[in-house]
Design an enzyme around this catalytic site. Sequence first.
Site, PDB file in Angstrom:
ATOM      1  N   LYS A  10       0.726  -1.268   0.001  1.00 22.44           N
ATOM      2  CA  LYS A  10      -0.235  -0.052  -0.034  1.00 22.44           C
ATOM      3  C   LYS A  10       0.756   1.339  -0.140  1.00 22.44           C
ATOM      4  CE  LYS A  10      -3.775  -2.121   2.727  1.00 22.44           C
ATOM      5  NZ  LYS A  10      -4.804  -1.640   3.946  1.00 22.44           N
ATOM      6  N   TYR A  50     -13.008  -3.164  -2.707  1.00 21.56           N
ATOM      7  CA  TYR A  50     -13.266  -3.180  -1.510  1.00 21.56           C
ATOM      8  C   TYR A  50     -14.685  -3.045  -1.419  1.00 21.56           C
ATOM      9  CZ  TYR A  50      -8.496  -2.262   0.505  1.00 21.56           C
ATOM     10  OH  TYR A  50      -7.217  -2.226   0.741  1.00 21.56           O
ATOM     11  N   ASN A 113      -1.382  -0.092   7.370  1.00 23.13           N
ATOM     12  CA  ASN A 113      -0.885  -1.477   7.833  1.00 23.13           C
ATOM     13  C   ASN A 113      -0.071  -2.182   6.652  1.00 23.13           C
ATOM     14  OD1 ASN A 113      -3.200  -2.123   6.086  1.00 23.13           O
ATOM     15  ND2 ASN A 113      -4.076  -3.156   7.610  1.00 23.13           N
ATOM     16  N   HIS A 116      -2.090  -5.153   1.904  1.00 22.67           N
ATOM     17  CA  HIS A 116      -3.461  -5.872   1.759  1.00 22.67           C
ATOM     18  C   HIS A 116      -3.126  -7.426   1.195  1.00 22.67           C
ATOM     19  CE1 HIS A 116      -7.606  -7.083   0.714  1.00 22.67           C
ATOM     20  NE2 HIS A 116      -6.918  -7.469  -0.416  1.00 22.67           N
ATOM     21  N   GLU A 127      -9.173 -11.407  -7.117  1.00 21.02           N
ATOM     22  CA  GLU A 127      -8.142 -10.364  -7.109  1.00 21.02           C
ATOM     23  C   GLU A 127      -6.933 -10.338  -8.004  1.00 21.02           C
ATOM     24  OE1 GLU A 127      -8.794  -9.214  -2.332  1.00 21.02           O
ATOM     25  OE2 GLU A 127      -7.020 -10.239  -2.988  1.00 21.02           O
TER      26      GLU A 127
END
Length: 129
Positions: A10, A50, A113, A116, A127
């Site tokens: 990310k 998402y 974080n 993903h 995905e």
Amino acid sequence: MTERTVVLIKPDGFTKKVVGQVIDRFERAGLSLVGLKMVQLTQEILDIWYAHHKDKPFFPDLCKQMMSTPVVAIVLEGDNAIQKVFDICGPTDPAEALPGTIRHDFGVDKPHNVVHRSDNAEAAAKEIC
Ligand code: CMP
């Protein structure tokens, strides 16, 4: 069983310049890199990616964060790859992650974080594109 799974590094990982270190952890665990691309995410992509978070209060901020820089998308392959990647990343909240996991070592909080990863085989299939 040989599986494939997706990881997005990310914008916070990209900005911290830990892309190489993140990939290194997966390779050291015996997983093979079978796909890699740098992608600028858009609202249209995030609405699909998402979709299960669309009604959550954090969705607008999550999208803003995910579009703030390009992300690095990788596909990893290996024996039990989905669970292995899960364990190497640690839980969503870095505060709950064990030392030695990516999210503990490089993450700050839930929105930041670092990675993903696919939740399960169904998500991985969706995905990988
Ligand atoms: P990721 O694995 O990409 O899946 C959805 C993301 O939403 C998650 O990692 C976090 O970055 C973010 N997220 C999940 N829960 C929260 C929360 N309660 N507050 C803010 N961000 C969250």
